[in-house]
Structures are given as C-alpha cells and as structure tokens.
Design an enzyme around this catalytic site. Structure first.
Site, PDB file in Angstrom:
ATOM      1  N   ASP A 106       4.278  10.380  13.017  1.00 14.61           N
ATOM      2  CA  ASP A 106       5.203   9.386  13.563  1.00 14.61           C
ATOM      3  C   ASP A 106       5.692   9.913  14.898  1.00 14.61           C
ATOM      4  OD1 ASP A 106       7.572   7.880  14.247  1.00 14.61           O
ATOM      5  OD2 ASP A 106       7.602   7.148  12.185  1.00 14.61           O
ATOM      6  N   ARG A 150       0.599  -3.641   7.836  1.00 13.26           N
ATOM      7  CA  ARG A 150       0.026  -4.781   8.551  1.00 13.26           C
ATOM      8  C   ARG A 150      -1.478  -4.577   8.669  1.00 13.26           C
ATOM      9  NH1 ARG A 150       4.169  -6.639   7.369  1.00 13.26           N
ATOM     10  NH2 ARG A 150       5.820  -7.526   8.697  1.00 13.26           N
ATOM     11  N   ASP A 200      -3.135  -4.466   0.646  1.00 13.63           N
ATOM     12  CA  ASP A 200      -2.265  -5.610   0.354  1.00 13.63           C
ATOM     13  C   ASP A 200      -2.142  -6.517   1.571  1.00 13.63           C
ATOM     14  OD1 ASP A 200      -0.523  -6.987  -1.523  1.00 13.63           O
ATOM     15  OD2 ASP A 200       1.108  -6.424  -0.164  1.00 13.63           O
ATOM     16  N   GLU A 253      -5.813 -12.282   7.901  1.00 15.76           N
ATOM     17  CA  GLU A 253      -5.155 -12.501   6.611  1.00 15.76           C
ATOM     18  C   GLU A 253      -4.954 -13.997   6.421  1.00 15.76           C
ATOM     19  OE1 GLU A 253      -1.743 -10.140   4.228  1.00 15.76           O
ATOM     20  OE2 GLU A 253      -1.039 -11.111   6.062  1.00 15.76           O
ATOM     21  N   HIS A 260      -0.817  -9.853  -0.305  1.00 18.19           N
ATOM     22  CA  HIS A 260       0.506  -9.571   0.246  1.00 18.19           C
ATOM     23  C   HIS A 260       1.590  -9.638  -0.837  1.00 18.19           C
ATOM     24  CE1 HIS A 260       2.145  -9.459   4.584  1.00 18.19           C
ATOM     25  NE2 HIS A 260       3.059  -8.930   3.800  1.00 18.19           N
TER      26      HIS A 260
END
Length: 320
Positions: free
Chosen positions: A170, A231, A254, A259, A278
């Site tokens: 990160d 995402r 997911d 999408e 999702h």
C-alpha cells in the site's frame, strides 16, 4: 443539531424495505418526518438505487445539510455540487466492510486448501493422497491495499491459529504502520512473487487499473490463488483467464471486468475458479446493519455529535 423537520429516503423500494424495516423507520421518525421525496429535506438517507445527486436534485432540497449513505461507496452518488454546497456526507461503509472481510477470510481458507481444484479432482473420482493436501499453517498471504476491508482481513488472519505470514502493499502505509497491522510492507512485485494467496483491497483508480497485470500474475507461484472482492478492473481479466485455464492459478472472484462477465466466458466454466455476483458485501439479512448504522448516524447528527462515517472530499479519491 436542532431544526430538523424532514428526513428523505432515496433508494430502491425493495432496498428500502430491507435496509430500513419498520422498527428502524420508527427510530428515524423520532428525529423528523419521513418522506420519499427530497424536496424540503434536511437529511437525506440514500442507498442502492439512488441516482447521482445532480444540481437539479439538490436545487429541490435547499435545506439539505447532510447525506447519509446506507451502503458503501459514495463515488457514483456524490457530485462536485454536493461538496460545493457544503453538504456533509457520511457512509455506512464500515458496516458493509464486515461481511466483505468475513467473505474474504473464508475464501483464503478455501484457497489455502486448494478447495476448488481438489473438489474438481474429487468429482472425477480421484481421492487426493495425504501428501498432496495443503493446509493454512504458515501460509503467505499478500494483501494489496490497507483499506478498511484490507485491515479487517489482516486482523482476521492475525487472529487465526494458522500463523499466516501477511505481506502488505500500500503506497500510503509505512513500515511501522504495516507492522502494527501485523504485516510486512513489501513492493507489489515482491508480494506477488512470495505469496501463495493474493487478495485485493485497493480502490478503483486510473493508476490501479490492471494492477495485477500479466507480468505480475506470472510472478505468483504455481498453485497460487487470486482473491478479488474489491473491483474487477484491478486485474487483467484476459491474463488471469490464461493463467487459470492452465490450472497454474486458482481464483475467487466476487467482482470482474466486465461485470457481469458475458455468458460463456471461460472463467465461468473453469473448475478452479469461483465467480460470484458481487455478494461479498452486505446481503439479505445483513443489509439491516447498514440501516441501523444510518439511523445511528442520523441520531448523532441531530444531537450535534461527530459522524463516525464522515467522508472527506480530499480522501474520496483513495476510497473504494
């Protein structure tokens, strides 16, 4: 905060019934009259199905002072006009983070045991030998993004008896912060190269599109797993499809890009890939948590207390 007259609710009708059932609406009614139209509202509670808050919508609500989103991300809802009118924004993203983190931790356990590939082999009549089996103990998990969900996932891994080794990437976290989170801060390539499971929790930004590129996917060791509850655009879909089609990598997705995936897409048929629609975030009985958070946030606003879910404009870009 005194003077509240109207609390408007803006979300799909079926969503509103689930997120704000009768007992929560009764609590809201203690703070102001409930309405389904934004006109004249002092407080606006939004959710899935609410359109972007355009100038026309805001012009109809000149008294509006706060928007409380009974869901996660507000990026597609809050326009520049909202900030320019100095309207406070809050989100129930913290309440939504719990189910996502639980779902992610569950998939990491499945990934550790290579449950998908093993189940496919078992369905063909092959019982895996004891020496072929894999477990969770001391597994290396790479977490991309110390978001509110990423932090909860790391906390879950840290609390496990498996003794996971957690690597973190990160750009907004330093080594000391990572250590406090129970993780080791590393570069993204090193994370991919060293992790058996890679789980994504970064925001969707121009610079994060295709973050897991073909080159980085190739760095993940054979038998590794990619988990994405963030995402779909964070992964090069074609490259992931190729890696999974060979059986070299497994995936729990997911979210996807696009999408939804088109019917007949290879990822939907591969036995070592699980694609879900999702569902990691609050679903079914869980969505009441979002409504309860929004009601509590409304009470805090009315009483002049700090909002726990307040969204700052300057930080919005880095949020999911």
């Amino acid at each position: 905060m005194s003077g509240v007259k109207t609390i408007a609710i803006a979300m799909g009708a079926d969503v509103a019934d689930a997120v704000l059932p009768a007992e929560l609406r009764q609590r809201l009614a203690e703070f102001g009259e409930l309405a389904d139209e934004v006109e004249g509202a002092d407080i606006l509670i939004t959710g899935w199905g609410c359109p972007p808050l355009t100038t026309a919508i805001l012009d109809a609500a000149p008294r509006l002072r706060v928007i409380i989103h009974a869901a996660g991300s507000v990026k597609r809802l809050v326009t520049d006009e909202v900030w320019e009118r100095d309207i406070t924004v809050s989100s129930a993203a913290d309440a939504n983070a719990g189910p996502v983190a639980d779902y992610t931790c569950a998939t990491i356990v499945f990934a550790a045991k290579r449950a998908l590939a093993t189940a496919a082999s078992y369905a063909e009549g092959r019982w895996p030998g004891f020496g072929e089996r894999r477990g969770s103990d001391e597994l290396v998990v790479g977490v991309i993004g110390a978001s509110r969900i990423g932090r909860r996932v790391m906390a879950g891994l840290r609390g496990s008896a498996a003794g996971y080794r957690v690597l973190l990437h990160d750009p907004y976290v330093d080594a000391a912060d990572a250590e406090r989170l129970g993780a080791e801060l590393v570069g993204l390539d090193e994370l991919c190269r060293s992790s058996t499971v890679v789980t994504l929790h970064a925001p969707e930004l121009p610079e994060t599109r295709g973050l897991l590129s073909a080159g980085r996917l190739a760095l993940i060791p054979d038998g590794g797993t990619v988990v994405n509850t963030a995402r779909g655009s964070l992964i090069d879909t074609e490259a992931l499809t190729r890696e999974c089609a060979t059986g070299r990598l497994d995936a729990f997705l997911d979210v996807t890009d696009p999408e939804p995936l088109p019917r007949g897409h290879p990822l939907l048929a591969l036995p070592n890939v699980l694609v879900t629609p999702h569902i990691a975030g609050a679903q079914g009985s869980e969505v009441r948590r979002l409504g309860a958070y929004a009601v509590a946030e409304t009470e805090r606003w009315v009483r002049g207390l700090p909002l726990l879910g307040k969204v700052n404009r300057g930080e919005l870009r880095r949020l999911a």
